[in-house]
Design an enzyme around this catalytic site. Structure first.
Site, PDB file in Angstrom:
ATOM      1  N   SER A  18       0.826  -1.213   0.000  1.00  0.00           N
ATOM      2  CA  SER A  18       0.000   0.000   0.000  1.00  0.00           C
ATOM      3  C   SER A  18       0.863   1.267   0.000  1.00  0.00           C
ATOM      4  O   SER A  18       1.839   1.376   0.747  1.00  0.00           O
ATOM      5  CB  SER A  18      -0.911   0.010   1.228  1.00  0.00           C
ATOM      6  N   SER A  20      -0.592   4.184   0.646  1.00  0.00           N
ATOM      7  CA  SER A  20      -1.349   5.169   1.433  1.00  0.00           C
ATOM      8  C   SER A  20      -0.529   5.846   2.539  1.00  0.00           C
ATOM      9  O   SER A  20      -0.619   7.068   2.690  1.00  0.00           O
ATOM     10  CB  SER A  20      -2.604   4.521   2.033  1.00  0.00           C
ATOM     11  N   LYS A  69     -14.142  -3.229   2.425  1.00  0.00           N
ATOM     12  CA  LYS A  69     -14.931  -1.994   2.323  1.00  0.00           C
ATOM     13  C   LYS A  69     -16.411  -2.206   2.628  1.00  0.00           C
ATOM     14  O   LYS A  69     -17.050  -1.344   3.225  1.00  0.00           O
ATOM     15  CB  LYS A  69     -14.750  -1.362   0.929  1.00  0.00           C
ATOM     16  N   ALA A 130     -18.519  -5.679 -11.824  1.00  0.00           N
ATOM     17  CA  ALA A 130     -19.743  -5.460 -11.038  1.00  0.00           C
ATOM     18  C   ALA A 130     -19.511  -5.828  -9.583  1.00  0.00           C
ATOM     19  O   ALA A 130     -20.431  -6.218  -8.867  1.00  0.00           O
ATOM     20  CB  ALA A 130     -20.884  -6.287 -11.636  1.00  0.00           C
ATOM     21  N   ALA A 133     -15.479  -2.632  -6.343  1.00  0.00           N
ATOM     22  CA  ALA A 133     -14.801  -1.475  -6.927  1.00  0.00           C
ATOM     23  C   ALA A 133     -15.744  -0.709  -7.861  1.00  0.00           C
ATOM     24  O   ALA A 133     -15.790   0.527  -7.834  1.00  0.00           O
ATOM     25  CB  ALA A 133     -13.558  -1.934  -7.691  1.00  0.00           C
ATOM     26  N   ARG A 154     -18.259 -10.176 -16.511  1.00  0.00           N
ATOM     27  CA  ARG A 154     -18.131 -11.575 -16.915  1.00  0.00           C
ATOM     28  C   ARG A 154     -19.371 -12.365 -16.499  1.00  0.00           C
ATOM     29  O   ARG A 154     -19.941 -13.113 -17.272  1.00  0.00           O
ATOM     30  CB  ARG A 154     -16.867 -12.145 -16.248  1.00  0.00           C
ATOM     31  N   THR A 155     -19.807 -12.151 -15.258  1.00  0.00           N
ATOM     32  CA  THR A 155     -21.007 -12.826 -14.758  1.00  0.00           C
ATOM     33  C   THR A 155     -22.167 -11.843 -14.871  1.00  0.00           C
ATOM     34  O   THR A 155     -22.282 -10.917 -14.059  1.00  0.00           O
ATOM     35  CB  THR A 155     -20.796 -13.239 -13.277  1.00  0.00           C
ATOM     36  N   LYS A 158     -24.404 -10.600 -11.953  1.00  0.00           N
ATOM     37  CA  LYS A 158     -23.951  -9.540 -11.031  1.00  0.00           C
ATOM     38  C   LYS A 158     -24.232  -8.143 -11.607  1.00  0.00           C
ATOM     39  O   LYS A 158     -24.505  -7.198 -10.870  1.00  0.00           O
ATOM     40  CB  LYS A 158     -22.473  -9.727 -10.687  1.00  0.00           C
ATOM     41  N   MET A 222      -8.615   1.094 -12.996  1.00  0.00           N
ATOM     42  CA  MET A 222      -8.557   1.509 -11.593  1.00  0.00           C
ATOM     43  C   MET A 222      -7.442   0.806 -10.808  1.00  0.00           C
ATOM     44  O   MET A 222      -7.140   1.167  -9.679  1.00  0.00           O
ATOM     45  CB  MET A 222      -9.933   1.278 -10.925  1.00  0.00           C
TER      46      MET A 222
HETATM   47  P1  ATR Z   1     -13.560  -5.747  -6.130  1.00  0.00           P
HETATM   48  O1  ATR Z   1     -13.949  -5.285  -4.755  1.00  0.00           O
HETATM   49  O2  ATR Z   1     -12.128  -5.540  -6.504  1.00  0.00           O
HETATM   50  O3  ATR Z   1     -14.493  -5.226  -7.185  1.00  0.00           O
HETATM   51  P2  ATR Z   1     -14.911  -8.255  -6.332  1.00  0.00           P
HETATM   52  O4  ATR Z   1     -16.126  -7.733  -5.639  1.00  0.00           O
HETATM   53  O5  ATR Z   1     -14.451  -9.663  -6.049  1.00  0.00           O
HETATM   54  O6  ATR Z   1     -13.654  -7.346  -6.065  1.00  0.00           O
HETATM   55  O7  ATR Z   1     -15.144  -8.112  -7.921  1.00  0.00           O
HETATM   56  C1  ATR Z   1     -14.175  -8.451  -8.857  1.00  0.00           C
HETATM   57  C2  ATR Z   1     -14.691  -8.055 -10.238  1.00  0.00           C
HETATM   58  O8  ATR Z   1     -13.681  -8.382 -11.207  1.00  0.00           O
HETATM   59  C3  ATR Z   1     -15.946  -8.822 -10.655  1.00  0.00           C
HETATM   60  O9  ATR Z   1     -16.706  -7.998 -11.490  1.00  0.00           O
HETATM   61  C4  ATR Z   1     -15.344  -9.998 -11.433  1.00  0.00           C
HETATM   62  O10 ATR Z   1     -16.192 -10.605 -12.361  1.00  0.00           O
HETATM   63  P3  ATR Z   1     -17.213 -11.782 -11.874  1.00  0.00           P
HETATM   64  O11 ATR Z   1     -18.359 -11.063 -11.219  1.00  0.00           O
HETATM   65  O12 ATR Z   1     -17.574 -12.459 -13.118  1.00  0.00           O
HETATM   66  O13 ATR Z   1     -16.431 -12.635 -10.917  1.00  0.00           O
HETATM   67  C5  ATR Z   1     -14.235  -9.296 -12.163  1.00  0.00           C
HETATM   68  N1  ATR Z   1     -13.182 -10.217 -12.611  1.00  0.00           N
HETATM   69  C6  ATR Z   1     -12.247 -10.827 -11.839  1.00  0.00           C
HETATM   70  N2  ATR Z   1     -11.432 -11.592 -12.605  1.00  0.00           N
HETATM   71  C7  ATR Z   1     -11.857 -11.443 -13.889  1.00  0.00           C
HETATM   72  C8  ATR Z   1     -11.411 -11.958 -15.147  1.00  0.00           C
HETATM   73  N3  ATR Z   1     -10.366 -12.761 -15.227  1.00  0.00           N
HETATM   74  N4  ATR Z   1     -12.081 -11.579 -16.259  1.00  0.00           N
HETATM   75  C9  ATR Z   1     -13.153 -10.744 -16.192  1.00  0.00           C
HETATM   76  N5  ATR Z   1     -13.614 -10.211 -15.028  1.00  0.00           N
HETATM   77  C10 ATR Z   1     -12.983 -10.566 -13.891  1.00  0.00           C
END
Ligand code: ATR
Length: 279
Positions: A18, A20, A69, A130, A133, A154-155, A158, A222
């Site tokens: 970090s 910060s 968070k 989704a 972040a 991806r999903t 969500k 981000m």
């Molecule tokens: P954060 O707090 O960093 O957002 P999170 O709530 O676990 O962590 O969300 C991770 C995000 O990155 C989700 O949107 C995830 O997609 P899924 O909802 O399909 O899991 C996305 N993500 C993580 N790895 C990915 C990958 N290899 N390709 C596409 N999306 C990915």
């Protein structure tokens, strides 16, 4: 007279890398404020217990990072309106034995985009991801009045949950909110694409298709501290590309303002971090 230092920390897991503490100490120097700021590894299971310890040790404030968070949002006794909307807390002020939660991620992103000359008013924005972040910044994106905000993930389920949560807020702000899965985004030109996924840590494939990016697109990741596959893709396609370091600095500046009621100068922080060989 004894000068008493105020105590702060950033908590999360992992926390080793970090920036910060360094950023807050550079801000404090601008106002000759005496603070100390640590990084403390805290996981979801130990959060409640650790928060009590920070309180008993008279800490003044905490920054909260992944994956805490949302848990921090659930544990704060008082919340800012934005935190309630986003169900996320990245800044805790400890006063009278109470935790007051705030979120500065959205404002950090918008300020950085603005500093980079990117105007979101009437822009077409594609927000990728989704998770926490994406949900932490979407309110501020909507408040900038883009003509369209398209959510892709991806999903897709969500994205559907996210759309249901933000639909009314988008309508109130006259913003058109649409969703699709990662392979269902139309190929029309987006002015700004914001990657709010954690894909860069786990995959060497960008979460979006090449067809969405052209030389007029602003691509903002981000994530900071690495060149993600999304950034590599944008570079290859001659788009303008940014990582999330500026957002990190701007969200820290807003946390600093909440705690100390001072607005630090952020423009030189990146070069100061470079001088310190931290980036
Ligand atoms: P954060 O707090 O960093 O957002 P999170 O709530 O676990 O962590 O969300 C991770 C995000 O990155 C989700 O949107 C995830 O997609 P899924 O909802 O399909 O899991 C996305 N993500 C993580 N790895 C990915 C990958 N290899 N390709 C596409 N999306 C990915």
């Amino acid at each position: 007279m004894t000068l008493i230092s105020k105590h702060f920390a950033v908590i999360g897991q992992p926390i080793k890398h970090s920036l910060s503490p360094h950023i807050h100490l550079l801000f404090a120097k601008q106002f000759e404020l005496l603070i100390d700021y640590e990084k403390v590894e805290v996981n979801r299971e130990t959060l409640l217990n650790r928060l009590d310890k920070f309180k008993s040790k008279k800490y003044s404030g905490l920054n909260v990072t992944l994956p805490l968070k949302h848990d921090a949002y659930l544990l704060c006794q008082e919340l800012s309106e934005k935190s309630k909307l986003c169900e996320s807390v990245n800044t805790i002020s400890i006063k009278d034995n109470q935790f007051h939660g705030d979120t500065t991620d959205g404002i950090g992103l918008i300020r950085d985009l603005t500093k980079k000359g990117i105007n979101l008013n009437q822009a077409r924005i594609l927000l990728v991801g989704a998770g926490g972040a994406a949900n932490a910044v979407i309110a501020d994106l909507i408040e900038c009045s883009p003509s369209e905000l398209h959510l892709t993930n991806r999903t897709i389920e969500k994205s559907m949950v996210m759309e249901a949560h933000w639909k009314n807020f988008a309508e109130k702000n006259s913003v058109s909110l649409n969703i699709s899965g990662n392979h269902g985004v139309d190929s029309s030109n987006y002015d700004v694409i914001i990657n709010a996924t954690s894909a860069g840590f786990s995959s060497n494939i960008s979460p979006i298709e090449d067809i969405l990016v052209n030389k007029k697109t602003y691509c903002y990741d981000m994530t900071y501290g690495m060149e993600t596959p999304f950034m590599k893709q944008a570079i290859k396609l001659n788009a303008t590309v940014f990582d999330g370091l500026g957002m990190l600095i701007e969200q820290a500046a807003e946390s600093f303002h909440i705690w100390h009621k001072e607005k630090p100068e952020t423009n030189k922080i990146k070069s100061e971090l470079k001088l310190l060989k931290l980036i």
